[in-house]
Every structure is written in structure tokens, then in C-alpha cells.
Design an enzyme around this catalytic site. Sequence first.
Site, PDB file in Angstrom:
ATOM      1  N   GLU A  51       0.789  -5.694  -4.008  1.00 20.43           N
ATOM      2  CA  GLU A  51       1.379  -6.546  -2.974  1.00 20.43           C
ATOM      3  C   GLU A  51       0.235  -7.227  -2.215  1.00 20.43           C
ATOM      4  OE1 GLU A  51       5.449  -4.044  -1.886  1.00 20.43           O
ATOM      5  OE2 GLU A  51       3.590  -3.444  -0.910  1.00 20.43           O
ATOM      6  N   HIS A  93      -2.131  -4.215  -1.426  1.00 19.60           N
ATOM      7  CA  HIS A  93      -1.549  -2.877  -1.551  1.00 19.60           C
ATOM      8  C   HIS A  93      -1.304  -2.518  -3.016  1.00 19.60           C
ATOM      9  CE1 HIS A  93       2.040  -0.003  -0.781  1.00 19.60           C
ATOM     10  NE2 HIS A  93       0.914   0.660  -0.693  1.00 19.60           N
ATOM     11  N   ASN A 120       7.936  -0.123  -0.339  1.00 16.39           N
ATOM     12  CA  ASN A 120       8.228   1.062   0.466  1.00 16.39           C
ATOM     13  C   ASN A 120       9.418   0.846   1.393  1.00 16.39           C
ATOM     14  OD1 ASN A 120       6.286   2.521  -0.782  1.00 16.39           O
ATOM     15  ND2 ASN A 120       4.730   2.241   0.806  1.00 16.39           N
ATOM     16  N   SER A 177      -1.164   1.825   3.132  1.00 18.68           N
ATOM     17  CA  SER A 177       0.201   1.910   2.610  1.00 18.68           C
ATOM     18  C   SER A 177       1.224   1.837   3.731  1.00 18.68           C
ATOM     19  CB  SER A 177       0.381   3.199   1.817  1.00 18.68           C
ATOM     20  OG  SER A 177      -0.059   4.300   2.570  1.00 18.68           O
TER      21      SER A 177
HETATM   22  P1  NAI Z   1      -8.097   9.812  -0.830  1.00 22.89           P
HETATM   23  O1  NAI Z   1      -8.116  10.880   0.187  1.00 22.89           O
HETATM   24  O2  NAI Z   1      -7.889  10.193  -2.266  1.00 22.89           O
HETATM   25  O3  NAI Z   1      -9.472   8.978  -0.755  1.00 22.89           O
HETATM   26  C1  NAI Z   1     -10.003   8.495   0.447  1.00 22.89           C
HETATM   27  C2  NAI Z   1     -11.509   8.436   0.278  1.00 22.89           C
HETATM   28  O4  NAI Z   1     -12.055   7.728   1.377  1.00 22.89           O
HETATM   29  C3  NAI Z   1     -12.159   9.798   0.248  1.00 22.89           C
HETATM   30  O5  NAI Z   1     -13.007   9.879  -0.882  1.00 22.89           O
HETATM   31  C4  NAI Z   1     -12.939   9.887   1.554  1.00 22.89           C
HETATM   32  O6  NAI Z   1     -14.124  10.618   1.442  1.00 22.89           O
HETATM   33  C5  NAI Z   1     -13.199   8.428   1.833  1.00 22.89           C
HETATM   34  N1  NAI Z   1     -13.375   8.094   3.239  1.00 22.89           N
HETATM   35  C6  NAI Z   1     -12.656   8.541   4.294  1.00 22.89           C
HETATM   36  N2  NAI Z   1     -13.073   7.941   5.427  1.00 22.89           N
HETATM   37  C7  NAI Z   1     -14.083   7.097   5.080  1.00 22.89           C
HETATM   38  C8  NAI Z   1     -14.893   6.185   5.791  1.00 22.89           C
HETATM   39  N3  NAI Z   1     -14.755   6.020   7.107  1.00 22.89           N
HETATM   40  N4  NAI Z   1     -15.805   5.467   5.103  1.00 22.89           N
HETATM   41  C9  NAI Z   1     -15.939   5.618   3.771  1.00 22.89           C
HETATM   42  N5  NAI Z   1     -15.201   6.465   3.052  1.00 22.89           N
HETATM   43  C10 NAI Z   1     -14.265   7.197   3.689  1.00 22.89           C
HETATM   44  O7  NAI Z   1      -7.002   8.771  -0.350  1.00 22.89           O
HETATM   45  P2  NAI Z   1      -6.187   7.705  -1.222  1.00 22.89           P
HETATM   46  O8  NAI Z   1      -4.933   8.303  -1.688  1.00 22.89           O
HETATM   47  O9  NAI Z   1      -7.113   7.092  -2.206  1.00 22.89           O
HETATM   48  O10 NAI Z   1      -5.796   6.634  -0.106  1.00 22.89           O
HETATM   49  C11 NAI Z   1      -6.710   5.712   0.404  1.00 22.89           C
HETATM   50  C12 NAI Z   1      -5.964   4.607   1.110  1.00 22.89           C
HETATM   51  O11 NAI Z   1      -5.062   3.984   0.195  1.00 22.89           O
HETATM   52  C13 NAI Z   1      -5.134   5.043   2.300  1.00 22.89           C
HETATM   53  O12 NAI Z   1      -5.136   4.025   3.262  1.00 22.89           O
HETATM   54  C14 NAI Z   1      -3.743   5.203   1.688  1.00 22.89           C
HETATM   55  O13 NAI Z   1      -2.716   5.064   2.634  1.00 22.89           O
HETATM   56  C15 NAI Z   1      -3.741   4.023   0.724  1.00 22.89           C
HETATM   57  N6  NAI Z   1      -2.789   4.128  -0.390  1.00 22.89           N
HETATM   58  C16 NAI Z   1      -2.595   5.320  -1.027  1.00 22.89           C
HETATM   59  C17 NAI Z   1      -1.694   5.400  -2.072  1.00 22.89           C
HETATM   60  C18 NAI Z   1      -1.492   6.689  -2.799  1.00 22.89           C
HETATM   61  O14 NAI Z   1      -0.470   6.810  -3.518  1.00 22.89           O
HETATM   62  N7  NAI Z   1      -2.377   7.653  -2.693  1.00 22.89           N
HETATM   63  C19 NAI Z   1      -0.932   4.229  -2.524  1.00 22.89           C
HETATM   64  C20 NAI Z   1      -1.281   3.012  -1.836  1.00 22.89           C
HETATM   65  C21 NAI Z   1      -2.155   2.989  -0.797  1.00 22.89           C
END
Ligand code: NAI
Length: 509
Positions: free
Chosen positions: A158, A146, A196, A125
Site C-alpha cells: 500500500e 506498507h 487492515n 502498520s
Molecule cells: P521486528 O521486531 O521483526 O524488527 C524490528 C527491527 O528494528 C529489529 O531488528 C530491531 O532491532 C530494529 N530496531 C528497533 N528500533 C530501532 C531503531 N530505533 N533504529 C534501528 N533499528 C531499530 O519488527 P517487524 O515485524 O519487522 O516490524 C517492523 C515495522 O513494520 C513495524 O512498524 C511494524 O508495525 C511494521 N509492519 C509489520 C508487519 C508484520 O506483519 N510483522 C506487517 C507490516 C508492517
Amino acid sequence: MNFDANRPDLTVGVIGTGAMGRGIAQVAAAGGMNVLMTDSRPGAAQEARDFIDKMLSRAAEKGGMSKDAAVAAVSRIKIVGSPADMKPCHVVIEAIVENLDAKRQLFAELETIVAPDCILVTNTSSLSVTTVAAKLKTPQRFAGFHFFNPVPLMKLVEVIDGLQTENWVSEALMAIGRRMTREPVRCTDAPGFLVNQVGRGFTLEAAHLVHEGIASFVDVDRVMRDVGGFRMGPFELMELTGLDVTQPASELIYTQFFQEPRYRPNLIMRARYEAGVLGRKTKKGFYDYDAEMKPIAPAEPAPPAAYPGHVWVSPAEPHGHAVLSELLRKMGASIETGPKPSANALILVTPIGEDATTCAVEQELDPKRTVAVDTLFPMVKRRTIMCTPVTDHIYRNAAHGLLASDGVPVTVCRDSPGFIAQRIVAMIVNIGCSIAQSRTAQPPDIDKAVTLGLNYPNGPFKFGDVLGPQRVHKVLASMYRIYGDPRYRPNIWLTRRAKLGVSLLTPEP
Ligand code: NAI
């Protein structure tokens, strides 16, 4: 490269199955694609698959899809042990922790596993897509994809071209996005991408207004809902997202833009972030929250029971003069028609981008009797007025009482170039224009992304056209003149169109 994004057996890898990864897996499977997913936390991928099963069963119960389709979609999702199992994938989407080193390490590993024509994408993000790809052997097949949270409900995705991304990659992601029943919008890599970046105009300008003591956060939210037509005020939105997300994103965008003043963060947000007063997730932010987690706002103050004997409306802004005079006539006010106000008349000015003080001084009006009224936006659901620092409270109350006399609430703010709504919307338009100028995306696509991704009533270009590009330009030019702050300098792309008097959506030949 001959990549068939519509092949029936297209296999999508999803790494990281948290909030975003599980949503991406769900829309991919529902769109008929095979999904392989994995997560570094044991059990996480299974939890995600169970969650998707529940979501799709619920969708089937509500008639959103057939039961068979829901069962078939879940059966297309397979859990694998690690990224090493992603070999059969045609596309791998990463949604792991937002950390540059972790993402780079993952993609370096994936490069050694997947086929040479497998597309690699990040759902980052806030990181630069170009930077995440920088150390890859083949950054040409790498792009940003994205999604927005919650993925199944948010239609926008995106598609971001990094510096070295090849066209076939982005074209394929556009097609895959459509197969996922998303509305993909393509752009080139830029801090904050489209949504954003534009969103900084809304939240940061609101924070600057409150920091300057122009209005309370509650008043800013009320004005932006009732006058600007936004579903949520900027502070309500910040608190829903959480300052722990909004503040670091704001600071990163500002840094990535080399301290461009348009994206300058604000201390009041920083202080709350530091204190852990984050909004809904901490049950306290700018607002307090009730048991149902609704923000508690103080009751709207009753308007004063005051009314002016005579009122004079400045003709300096012909449109504002006409609109306000018409409203006052309907209210039965006694309007003076002379070139100057009489000795005791309430003086109303209708500035575009100026403060009440500048109007009073430049138009040689008595500042003690001068009150400014925002006429740029419809005055149907709420009206905004502001006073000079020396406006007598008798005249302020008279203006307030008069403009509230038909039951429409009135917000009184302190003197501000551009009131509240003018300056926030002008910042949104100005940022939109700077995105168009840098060719990050086309204006209709930017508008589409902003309305889908942020739920704004209009995207920046439509907003500019509704208000009038010349008027929006004037708001910014006046603010820049009065503040002397380059934050408010009108973007040259906007200036040209305002000078030419053409729509901001005019395509360039
Ligand atoms: P989250 O914390 O809910 O999920 C991340 C998951 O990835 C966790 O289940 C974790 O165990 C796993 N993980 C962490 N490191 C890992 C690795 N090296 N290999 C495999 N699995 C791994 O986070 P979320 O919110 O789903 O965000 C994920 C990505 O999406 C980030 O880059 C975030 O910036 C991006 N993003 C998030 C948004 C949001 O509103 N939450 C919106 C758009 C993008």
C-alpha cells in the site's frame, strides 16, 4: 520534483532489519536496486543479509531466478553502521519498532542527513502516516509504504499519501514498488489503511457473533470457509496472526475512527489478549493445537435421522423461495403449495438480514415450527439454518435431517439477523463502501488490495456485486432495524447504488 524512480543506480536505505526490513531489502535488491541497511541491534543487519542470501540461493535452486541474479542481488546489499550513513540514498524505508516517538526521532535525524529530494517512508502498520510526518521540516516528501508479511511472498504494497505528501513522492513509490515486483495500490491516510480496515469486518463481526452465543468459533470458521469461500475462517486467521497483533490493531483503529461502531472491538478477543492466550504462538487460543501445530476442531456432529412429513417454504423472499424449493424437490421432499402451511408442516423461511423470529412474527407463522435457511450463498458445500427461541426440536431436527439428506453438512446456529455468512460479508462490503465514500481509494484498487493482502475470495465490491448490492443493503438494513445498533447502518454510498440497482464497481463520471 524530478525524481527518476527507474534510474539503474537507485539506492534504497532500509532501517530495521527484522521480519519486514529484511523482506523489503530482499525484494529491492532482487529488483536491481542498491540497498543500504542498518539496525540498532548489533549483528542484526548481518543476520538479515545472511538470511536474504539463503532465501535467494533457495529461490535460485528452485528455478525462481538464475544463480547469477541471486549472487548479484545479495552483492547489492551493503550493511552500514547507523542512519547517519544513509546519505547516498534516494529513498529511505523505516521498518523499526512500531512506536511513534521512535519513528519520529529517526526521521528527524534522517532529515539532517539525506539529500533534500530523498524520499522518506514508513512501513508502519497502524500509526497514521500524517502523524509520523507531523514534526518533519519537509513532510511533503514523506509517505507510507506498507508491505505485508512475508514480504517476498505477499505481492501487495500500500502506498499511502499523508496529508502533506506531494504527488511525485507517491508516484515514485508506485514505480519503485513495481520495480520490486510488488503490486502497489495507492490510498490516502486512514486508520488501518485499506487492508487492515476491511479485515475488521471479517474478524470483529465473527467475534461479535460468538460473543452473542449465535454460534461456536468452530462453526463460524466452517461456515466462512464452506459457504463464504474464504481460505481460512476468521478465528483460524486471528490465531495465525496472533491476538497480540490483532487486538491492539483493532482497538487502535476503533480509537482512531473516534469510536465508529463499525469497528467496535469485542470482549472475547480482549480477554484472550489479556490472558496471553494468543493462538499458534502460545499453542493455545480459541483452538488447541496438535504436535504439528494444526488447530484441533471437534468432529462435525452427525445429522439427525429425521425427516419432515410435509414442508412449506415461505414465498416472502422470492429468490430464496425458488432456490430452496428447487433443492428440496431434488431431494424428493413433500412440498406444500398452498398460501399457508398445513397444521403440522415444517415451515421454512429464507430471510435476508432478518432472524427467524422476525420472519415468523411478521409473516404470522407458527414460531414453534419455523426454521430459517440461508439461501443467499451457494448451498453446495454447507448449509446454515437457524431456529426461533421456541422452535420445537422435532422441527429443528426435521429441517436439519432434510437439508443434510444429500450428504452436505448443515450448521445450526441460534437466531441471528443475517445468519453467519450474510452478516460477516455484509460488514466487509459496508466497510469497503465507507472507504470508497471517503475517497481513501478507488473501488477496483480496494478490491485488488483485499484479494492480494487478505486472500479473500473477492474484494468488498465484487462480493457485493456477486450477492447483489440490493440484497447486501437489505442484510444491513434489516440488521440495523432489528438490533437498533448503528454498527449495522448501511453506508450511504452503498445505499445509493442499491437504490439505483447498479454495480458497486460502476465508475463515477
Ligand atoms: P521486528 O521486531 O521483526 O524488527 C524490528 C527491527 O528494528 C529489529 O531488528 C530491531 O532491532 C530494529 N530496531 C528497533 N528500533 C530501532 C531503531 N530505533 N533504529 C534501528 N533499528 C531499530 O519488527 P517487524 O515485524 O519487522 O516490524 C517492523 C515495522 O513494520 C513495524 O512498524 C511494524 O508495525 C511494521 N509492519 C509489520 C508487519 C508484520 O506483519 N510483522 C506487517 C507490516 C508492517
